[in-house]
Design a protein around this motif. Structure first.
Motif, short mmCIF file in Angstrom:
data_model
loop_
_atom_site.label_atom_id
_atom_site.label_comp_id
_atom_site.label_asym_id
_atom_site.label_seq_id
_atom_site.Cartn_x
_atom_site.Cartn_y
_atom_site.Cartn_z
N LEU A 66 50.10 -8.21 -18.10
CA LEU A 66 49.07 -9.03 -18.21
C LEU A 66 49.11 -10.26 -18.58
O LEU A 66 49.85 -10.53 -19.56
CB LEU A 66 47.94 -8.32 -19.19
CG LEU A 66 46.60 -8.81 -19.50
CD1 LEU A 66 45.76 -8.58 -17.97
CD2 LEU A 66 45.74 -8.17 -20.38
N GLN A 67 48.86 -11.22 -17.84
CA GLN A 67 49.07 -12.57 -18.06
C GLN A 67 48.00 -13.41 -17.54
O GLN A 67 46.97 -13.00 -16.56
CB GLN A 67 50.11 -12.95 -16.91
CG GLN A 67 51.42 -12.25 -17.08
CD GLN A 67 52.62 -12.86 -16.28
OE1 GLN A 67 52.37 -13.52 -15.27
NE2 GLN A 67 53.71 -12.27 -16.44
N PHE A 68 47.73 -14.59 -18.46
CA PHE A 68 46.70 -15.56 -18.23
C PHE A 68 47.22 -16.83 -17.64
O PHE A 68 48.20 -17.29 -18.32
CB PHE A 68 45.92 -15.97 -19.62
CG PHE A 68 45.40 -14.61 -20.43
CD1 PHE A 68 44.14 -14.35 -19.88
CD2 PHE A 68 46.14 -13.79 -21.11
CE1 PHE A 68 43.46 -13.25 -20.37
CE2 PHE A 68 45.54 -12.70 -21.69
CZ PHE A 68 44.15 -12.38 -21.20
N THR A 70 46.73 -20.63 -15.90
CA THR A 70 45.95 -22.00 -15.76
C THR A 70 46.30 -22.68 -14.82
O THR A 70 47.62 -22.77 -14.59
CB THR A 70 45.69 -22.70 -17.03
OG1 THR A 70 45.17 -21.98 -18.18
CG2 THR A 70 44.72 -23.77 -16.87
N LYS A 93 40.86 -10.38 -12.80
CA LYS A 93 39.58 -11.57 -12.71
C LYS A 93 40.06 -13.12 -12.03
O LYS A 93 40.99 -13.34 -12.74
CB LYS A 93 38.88 -11.63 -13.96
CG LYS A 93 37.74 -12.11 -14.24
CD LYS A 93 37.19 -11.99 -15.58
CE LYS A 93 35.91 -12.70 -15.80
NZ LYS A 93 35.50 -12.96 -17.28
#
Length: 94
Positions: A66-68, A70, A93
């Motif tokens: 799971l990575q976010f 930007t 998402k």
């Protein structure tokens, strides 16, 4: 979100590596390469089949992360970018 990733020991990893190279080997032949009995190899392979890591002797390894991320864009073509990334099933998402 809570992911549980089952870890495989080195013997399981070696068995999968041997199967990747030649999936038509006997349990005995694989066992000789990974230093296990043919029965132990068969049990380990059956366990991986039951856990859907091996499906019809097609190896499926899942490593979930799971990575976010930007993203900064120097263009205003946001719609084009959104159309591109919607084809990635890995995205949770956007």
């Amino acid at each position: 979100m809570n992911f549980q990733i089952e870890t495989m020991d080195k013997k399981d990893q070696k068995i999968l590596k041997v199967l990747r190279n030649n999936r038509r080997q006997s349990w005995r032949e694989i066992g000789e390469k990974v230093f296990l009995s043919s029965q132990a190899v068969g049990q380990r392979v059956q366990d991986r089949l039951n856990k859907h890591i091996i499906e019809k002797f097609t190896i499926k390894e899942q490593k979930r992360h799971l990575q976010f991320i930007t993203i900064y864009m120097d263009t205003n073509q946001f719609a084009s970018f959104e159309n591109l990334v919607k084809y990635f099933n890995e995205l949770i998402k956007f």
